[in-house]
Design a protein around this motif. Structure first.
Motif, PDB file in Angstrom:
ATOM      1  N   VAL A  62     107.435   3.582 -20.527  1.00  0.00           N
ATOM      2  CA  VAL A  62     106.822   4.896 -20.741  1.00  0.00           C
ATOM      3  C   VAL A  62     105.344   4.679 -21.019  1.00  0.00           C
ATOM      4  O   VAL A  62     104.968   3.695 -21.658  1.00  0.00           O
ATOM      5  N   ASP A  63     104.520   5.608 -20.567  1.00  0.00           N
ATOM      6  CA  ASP A  63     103.107   5.538 -20.914  1.00  0.00           C
ATOM      7  C   ASP A  63     102.993   5.486 -22.439  1.00  0.00           C
ATOM      8  O   ASP A  63     103.567   6.337 -23.120  1.00  0.00           O
ATOM      9  N   SER A  86     102.311   8.551 -24.325  1.00  0.00           N
ATOM     10  CA  SER A  86     103.327   9.607 -24.217  1.00  0.00           C
ATOM     11  C   SER A  86     104.648   9.233 -24.878  1.00  0.00           C
ATOM     12  O   SER A  86     105.599  10.006 -24.830  1.00  0.00           O
ATOM     13  N   LYS A 140     106.306  11.797 -27.344  1.00  0.00           N
ATOM     14  CA  LYS A 140     106.755  13.013 -26.657  1.00  0.00           C
ATOM     15  C   LYS A 140     108.000  12.722 -25.825  1.00  0.00           C
ATOM     16  O   LYS A 140     108.918  13.546 -25.750  1.00  0.00           O
ATOM     17  N   PHE A 141     108.033  11.560 -25.182  1.00  0.00           N
ATOM     18  CA  PHE A 141     109.202  11.144 -24.408  1.00  0.00           C
ATOM     19  C   PHE A 141     110.433  11.081 -25.317  1.00  0.00           C
ATOM     20  O   PHE A 141     111.492  11.615 -24.992  1.00  0.00           O
ATOM     21  N   ILE A 153     104.292  13.181 -17.980  1.00  0.00           N
ATOM     22  CA  ILE A 153     104.743  11.937 -18.604  1.00  0.00           C
ATOM     23  C   ILE A 153     105.465  11.101 -17.564  1.00  0.00           C
ATOM     24  O   ILE A 153     106.427  11.557 -16.951  1.00  0.00           O
ATOM     25  N   MET A 170     109.490  16.275 -18.054  1.00  0.00           N
ATOM     26  CA  MET A 170     108.556  15.144 -18.048  1.00  0.00           C
ATOM     27  C   MET A 170     107.408  15.389 -17.053  1.00  0.00           C
ATOM     28  O   MET A 170     106.255  15.116 -17.358  1.00  0.00           O
ATOM     29  N   TYR A 191     107.798   7.895 -16.679  1.00  0.00           N
ATOM     30  CA  TYR A 191     108.788   7.022 -17.308  1.00  0.00           C
ATOM     31  C   TYR A 191     109.673   6.416 -16.229  1.00  0.00           C
ATOM     32  O   TYR A 191     109.795   6.958 -15.138  1.00  0.00           O
TER      33      TYR A 191
END
Length: 106
Positions: free
Chosen positions: A10-11, A14, A17-18, A87, A82, A89
């Motif tokens: 995942v970034d 982010s 939030k993920f 986002i 997402m 992922y």
């Protein structure tokens, strides 16, 4: 007990939030199925772009009895959120474990 072990990329910006959206969408839905015990999210301080999720199920049969169409619908909803949140992922690894318990010595 069976463990569903998932690893995501995942970034790093982010990640929280993920995790929050995963809780709101995936965890909330999975918790309604028979056999669901609970979920943990592991984050590694030295790898902020990785998230590991541990989902506990009473039996493999209960876990695997979730209809594929249900899983696809949950993933579609999650992916849409997402995208809307911009986002990125990717699940990079998944494993299954069985927990073995041994009788304690008396």
């Amino acid at each position: 007990m069976v463990i569903e072990w998932l690893k995501f990329r995942v970034d790093r910006e982010s990640r929280e939030k993920f995790i929050q959206q995963d809780e709101a969408i995936w965890t909330t839905t999975l918790s309604t199925y028979p056999g669901y015990i609970g979920k943990e999210v592991w984050i590694e301080p030295t790898a902020p772009g990785k998230v590991i999720m541990i989902i506990r199920w009473q039996t493999r049969e209960q876990w695997k009895s979730i209809p594929m169409k249900d899983l696809a619908a949950i993933e579609k909803k999650f992916s849409k959120v997402m995208r809307e949140m911009n986002i990125s992922y990717k699940m990079i690894e998944s494993k299954e474990f069985q927990i073995r318990k041994f009788p304690s010595k008396q």
